[in-house]
Structure formats: C-alpha cells, structure tokens
Design an enzyme around this catalytic site. Sequence first.
Site, short mmCIF file in Angstrom:
data_model
loop_
_atom_site.label_atom_id
_atom_site.label_comp_id
_atom_site.label_asym_id
_atom_site.label_seq_id
_atom_site.Cartn_x
_atom_site.Cartn_y
_atom_site.Cartn_z
N TYR A 133 28.87 11.38 13.95
CA TYR A 133 27.53 11.36 13.37
C TYR A 133 26.59 10.58 14.27
CZ TYR A 133 23.75 11.34 10.08
OH TYR A 133 22.53 11.57 9.51
N GLN A 194 24.77 15.63 3.73
CA GLN A 194 25.21 17.03 3.87
C GLN A 194 25.99 17.25 5.16
OE1 GLN A 194 22.11 15.93 3.54
NE2 GLN A 194 20.69 16.86 5.01
N ASN A 217 22.32 5.92 8.06
CA ASN A 217 21.61 5.16 7.02
C ASN A 217 22.48 5.04 5.76
OD1 ASN A 217 21.49 7.61 5.66
ND2 ASN A 217 19.36 8.02 6.22
N SER A 240 23.36 -5.50 12.12
CA SER A 240 23.88 -6.10 13.36
C SER A 240 23.66 -7.62 13.35
CB SER A 240 23.15 -5.47 14.54
OG SER A 240 23.84 -5.71 15.72
N GLN A 262 19.03 -8.96 18.94
CA GLN A 262 19.60 -8.49 17.68
C GLN A 262 18.51 -8.27 16.66
OE1 GLN A 262 22.70 -7.44 16.88
NE2 GLN A 262 22.78 -7.68 19.09
N HIS A 265 16.63 -4.98 16.15
CA HIS A 265 17.29 -3.78 15.61
C HIS A 265 16.70 -3.39 14.26
CE1 HIS A 265 20.35 -2.36 18.29
NE2 HIS A 265 20.79 -3.58 18.52
N GLU A 330 29.85 -10.39 14.63
CA GLU A 330 29.98 -9.13 15.36
C GLU A 330 29.89 -9.40 16.87
OE1 GLU A 330 26.63 -6.56 14.88
OE2 GLU A 330 27.68 -4.80 15.64
N HIS A 331 28.82 -10.08 17.28
CA HIS A 331 28.64 -10.47 18.68
C HIS A 331 28.66 -11.99 18.78
CE1 HIS A 331 26.23 -6.67 18.22
NE2 HIS A 331 26.93 -6.34 19.29
N ASP A 364 25.94 -3.88 24.93
CA ASP A 364 25.44 -2.76 24.14
C ASP A 364 25.44 -1.46 24.94
OD1 ASP A 364 24.98 -4.19 21.89
OD2 ASP A 364 22.85 -4.53 22.25
N GLU A 418 67.79 -0.98 -6.77
CA GLU A 418 66.47 -0.56 -7.26
C GLU A 418 66.58 0.54 -8.32
OE1 GLU A 418 64.03 0.42 -3.86
OE2 GLU A 418 63.86 -1.66 -3.23
N HIS A 423 68.51 8.30 -3.98
CA HIS A 423 68.41 7.63 -2.68
C HIS A 423 69.81 7.20 -2.22
CE1 HIS A 423 64.11 7.40 -3.54
NE2 HIS A 423 63.90 6.88 -2.35
#
Lengths: 434, 434
Positions: A133, A194, A217, A240, A262, A265, A330-331, A364, A418, A423
Amino acid sequence: MLTIKQLNAGDANFWQDLDAMLAWDSVSDDAVFNTVNGILKDVRKRGDDAVVEYTNRFDRMSVAGMAELEIPLARLQTALTAIPAAQRAALEEAAQRIRAYAEHQKMDSWSYTEADGTLLGQQVTALDRVGLYVPGGKAAYPSSVLMNAVPAKVAGVPELIMVVPTPDGEVNELVLAAAAIAGVDRVFAIGGAQAVAALAYGTQTVPQVDKVVGPGNIYVATAKRMVYGTVGIDMIAGPSEILVVCDGKTNPDWIAMDLFSQAEHDEDAQSILVCPDADFIEQVKASITRLLEEMPRKTIISKSLEGRGVLIQVQDMDEAVKVANYIAPEHLELSVENPREMAAQIRHAGAIFMGRYTAEAVGDYCAGPNHVLPTSRTARFSSPLGVYDFQKRSSLIDCSAQGASALGKIASVLAHGEGLTAHGRSAEYRIIES
Amino acid sequence: MLTIKQLNAGDANFWQDLDAMLAWDSVSDDAVFNTVNGILKDVRKRGDDAVVEYTNRFDRMSVAGMAELEIPLARLQTALTAIPAAQRAALEEAAQRIRAYAEHQKMDSWSYTEADGTLLGQQVTALDRVGLYVPGGKAAYPSSVLMNAVPAKVAGVPELIMVVPTPDGEVNELVLAAAAIAGVDRVFAIGGAQAVAALAYGTQTVPQVDKVVGPGNIYVATAKRMVYGTVGIDMIAGPSEILVVCDGKTNPDWIAMDLFSQAEHDEDAQSILVCPDADFIEQVKASITRLLEEMPRKTIISKSLEGRGVLIQVQDMDEAVKVANYIAPEHLELSVENPREMAAQIRHAGAIFMGRYTAEAVGDYCAGPNHVLPTSRTARFSSPLGVYDFQKRSSLIDCSAQGASALGKIASVLAHGEGLTAHGRSAEYRIIES
C-alpha cells in the site's frame, strides 16, 4: 514564542509525567470501524464492481471498470525516464544501498542430523504474493516504495502488487519511478479500505495476496487490522517519533533540525531531547526559535513540538540510557562522544543513529536500513521491517526408524499424561518391539 | 457408520468444494467482544481488585487478595518431585530436545563497515518480560508450557510470568512441573481475559509484560487481539489441523490414527488425507471405522471427522503437492517414499513430518521443533513459534564524516523531492563543503 514541555528526570513525578506525554491511543473510533467494516464486506462480496464504485466516489474518478485502474508497467518506465536525472540517480543509489543491507537479513534453511539418523531443521520460503500500500496525495513518499518493495524482492517474493490512490487522477511520478526501480510487478490506482480489501480477498482483477504492507491513514490502518488473519500485515504504525540523546557537545542547530525532521511529518509526531546539560537545552531552544522561521512546514512543526515535544534534563548519561530504554523510541539518535558504547546498552529502539554525523534523515532515505520501524514503544517487542517479514519458516522432522521408536516412547508417556490416547497410539505404532 | 467428506481433485468443483471445507471464521461475536472489552477496561482501571473479583467469580475461588493467587516457585518444585518418575523423565527429555532445537534459531547481532568507515548493522536483544498464558482445566497441556517457555528462555528473556487458571482451586501438577523444568520465573493462578489484561497493563502485583504468548479459549484469544499494540502477541490460533499426504504404502491403521490424533483435540479440528490410491483411501476408511471404537474420545473424533474431515483423491503426487501448498496446513505429514524430495517442493506448512515413521504426535511432544504453529492457512505468511519471537532487532547506523557527507547529498535530493525541508536541512548540515 514556542513552548515545549520540559521535564527533569530527578523530579518526583517524572515517570508519570513522561507516561502522560508518551500516551497514544491508536484505537479507531466506532464510526471509522463501521465504515471500514462495510467497505470490506462489500468488496469481498462484489469484487471489482465495489472497488470501482468506491474509487470513483472517494478519489473523484470516473472509470467504467477495473481495467482502467491498472497502471501498466510501461507507464512506470515512462515516469523513470521523465523525472530529473538527479532524482533518478538518488533513487537508484538509495535502492542499491537498501538492497545491499537487506541481503544481510536474508534467512537460509538449515538442518542437522542426530546420531540415530533423525533429521531436524527449518525450511525457509518466501511469501508467494505481497500487496504494497502506497498513500497518494501529500503523503506519497517514493522512499516508502523502496523501503517496502526492495526487502520483499530480496526475500524472493515472485509477485509484488502495489496499490496507490490517484485522487482526481493525480499521479505521483516519483512514486511510479520508485516502483519501476524496485521491480514492482503490477500497480493498481486504488486506495483506502477498498484497496486493502481487494488485496486481502482478491477480486476478478486484483489477485489475492498473502500479506499487506505499507503505511496509510486511519481507514487503511483499520482495514489492515481487520483483515489480519486472512492475510499477514506488517504493523499498525503510530505517529513518527525521534529521541535525541545529546551530551551537549553537538551544534545545537543540528539537534534542533533533527527534532524538526520528525515534527514536520505531522502534528502528532513526537520529538524528544534528552540531555544532561541545562545550558545546552537552552541553546537548542534558541536554535528552535530561530530556525523555525525558515521552515515551510512551520505550522505543523510548531503544533507537533508544542503538543508532543519534550526536553528532558537527566543527571548523567546512564540516566539518559534508562530513559531511552523506557521510551523504546522508533528513532534513537545518540549524538554523543562514544556512541557505540552507549548503543550496546540500548535494549529497545527501532533504529539507532550513532554519532554527531548520523542524522536520522539519512536513515529515512538511503543509509540502507529500513525506515519502516516500530512506533509507540512497540520496539519493546517488535523489529524494523525487513527481509524476514517476507520469508517464513516450516519446521522439518524426519525420524529414522530408530529415532521414531525412541521419541515414540517419550511421546507416549506425555500423551497419556494429557489424556490424548490417539496421540499416544499414533506414536506407539512406530515403537520397535525389542 | 462414520461419513467423511470425499473429494476428487479432478472434479470441476474441486477447489470450490475444498474452500468450503477449509473455511473458518475466527471472528468473535459481539457478545464476547463486549464482555472482554469490559474486563480489559476494568482491570486497567482497578488492577488487582478487579482481577481478584473476576477470578473469584469465573473460577469459583474465594481469595481475599492477589497475593493468595501467586503460586510460589517452591510449589512448582514440589510438583516436580511429586509426579511419577516416568513423567518427569519424559518432560525433562522433551525440554532438553526443545532447547537443543531452539538454540539453532537464536539470532545474533551483525554489522559491517563500508570503505568510508560507515558502520551498518543489526543489534539483536531479547524481550525484557514475557507473559505465558496456560489454559486450566481439561485443556491444560504441560507440553504447551515447555513449547512456549523454553524458546523464551533460550532467547534470554530475563523474566517469564506464567498465568494459569485454577478453577475451583484445582491445580494441574504436570503443568506446574513443566513450569519448573522450563524455568518460569513467577506464576499466578489467574486466567481468562482478566489474566491477559493483568499481563498487558500490569497491576499492583502482576508486572506488565512486553508480549503475551500461549493458547486459550475465545475470551483469551479476543483479549489477546485487543491488547495487541500495547504488548506483542504470538498469534491467534484457529483449530488444529493435519494434512496427511500418503502414497498408499503406509499401514492404513497408522494413517487412521494420525488423523485421529488431530481430530481428538476438539470437534472443530480438521484432518485431511490426500492420496492418489482409491483403494488405499477405502482401507483407511475401514481402519477408521474399526479403530474408532477403541478411542476414549470417540465422540469428539467422530464429530471432527464428520464435520471437517476430508479424504481427497489426487491424480499423482504432483497434484498432492499442489493441494498441500494451497491448504498451507499447520501439520503436514508426508507418508511417502521420498519425503525429502517432496518437502523441498512444499512452499507453505507449519511443520513438515517426513516419512512413514514420523508421526505428527512426536512433534507435539518431543521431537524438538515447536508445536505452536500457524493454523487456518496462515502458514502462507507466518512461522512456528520460535526463539525469534522473543528477540527483536534494532538497526544500527554510524556514519563516518565522509559517509555522512556522501549520504547527505542523496538524502537532500530525495527529501526535497518529498517536500520535507527539515529532513533535507538536517542531512545537509552534515555535508562537507569541498
């Protein structure tokens, strides 16, 4: 004058205050959930027709059928030749570096044979088909195409299907060029829930994939969460974040700009500075005030820094490490004298940028490691996107007659313990009477 | 007389019919969702008090506080010394084999240095704290304790918190013994959604973990799905499945019992036989009819085989491979002459059991590979539980001054192409003017 939250790690309420600043709720509200749920069901039921209708409606298109929404590979090549030479060279160099790093991540099958001839091992295979995506419009990042597609191709995924919405028919040439460089196999001009549904369930035209990766999003993220299980997904990313640990000896302008990178963003992005030097923190604040004026995304940066930015004063670098490990950023930028020593003490981070020269921004785009990284403290348990996300393992067991007999005896005891008679019997059939 | 669905891969509707048999919807209904949602919120808000209340109510206990629900490690040792010697020996041998296999999966950190001195790499760390859910009552499997706990310990997880409900105060000695062998660090006698919530959010007594693993009923599975993001989870498992591919030359009793060994797990479990030999399929059916009478779990096995079992006749072994790859089974048994050749053609399976001697049941207990495996066709994109699920990676980037300058130039072009000025400036600060 910008106001950024300041904390001192020595304060009684520090960890509580920090928690409040870190808090991020990624849960989608009922309205989003219901909308996405409806779209998923509809695409699953009606296939192409539903995808075309939603695309015409949400992206303000007017196509008659799905065929019109496939972007031919020749069109990607056209984009590649049409973009400025410097951009093409930069994309190609970035792709080459991402590929070189990814090659190091590739997993191989292995096996070993025991004394009685029993073989145990792990067979590694690539996924058959992956959906990528790519957001359209303002958040269309060619670098994301490379970061998602290149590791999949290094893993050996034979078929990579990209979806990218083209609202009002607007196509991003850099995104198409990046797709050409990365070796994407098919592209559809669709987006939103979709597109995720089309990839997860397949339609008459869009082939069903085994995993869906890539940012999007809240509708895309919600759709990914909902199709998880039918297909694999990479992760649900939050905003981020960057955590800069500085000893106070880097140019404060550099640190300010790293925090901006950052913050620009989006308004929810989080930039945090951790430093033992109160004077240096003041210098960074002055740099922020001065440099902010030069930023085209000044409004976004200001909102991000005022809403979610934090400047944390610590007693020493040991405390800085403690804070960094708690935040699991994250960073993580270690703008300090001996960054490799400090990095060895870091237990949780998506990516660690070591030394004053290593700006997070090179990560990045082109350093090589992936820019798809765990956010919102999830680096405590998850990893950057990598080749391993496009490979999977099957356990291998091949018992010799002798091995089956020995293992059968153990399995028999445990199976009956068990209460699982079948088994036990299944294992016992393979026991050699002696 | 048991009726099992029979399909022929040559039939026109074969793939459609197969799809109908494989279909499994793991979605929890609204009632379960709302119950779990309420419990999660309550535990998050009220901590120990809520956990104690739910435990007293759902497990028919009457404890005054959380402290009473902690099972001391000494109690695990007591269980270990109290169980029969044969069971203890079997558990210890199984643990040793699971550990030996797991050691092969351990990931190591790596790095490489480029010509200009820039270092790139990947730092591997273990998770700090993991929660292990163990079902109580009838589905309490000591083997599951080993399969979940041992890889975590091999990964180097310092703290492993086990939760196991003890309905009506009933404790499973084998489960406690297995926990002792596996080196579990703390145990709480709690279960259900309240136990998952306690692990995910932490309470005054139960420490917050970074990942929750282990099987459970629909309430546990729903809770795991809902806390995913706050903590990591292993997977949401569907009913257990086996696909046996047989060339018709194995003892039909063995094949029947192997199919039973999945079917006896629960009524939704799925057992499938794929074979090119129509006569052999008839022989297996006869074995099923005869052997079923000897099974204590006859009722469960019958319901499972009648509801979800399938006997598939194929034209040849190539078609058998095609069917197996489509189904992507949790357990794949290749009861054929040259199983390793066939295994090399398998693209999707949780575990592959090769040869007539390798019963799936030995894999459940003691062969070494994990018995926690991807179900419901998710082997197309996921892997067995392993050491790698308890480790994570951080990317490492340490640019030399020269490297930062070269990379800064590329990043600058791409950042401006994406309209991200602060990214560009941050990279450009590190460019050496020449």
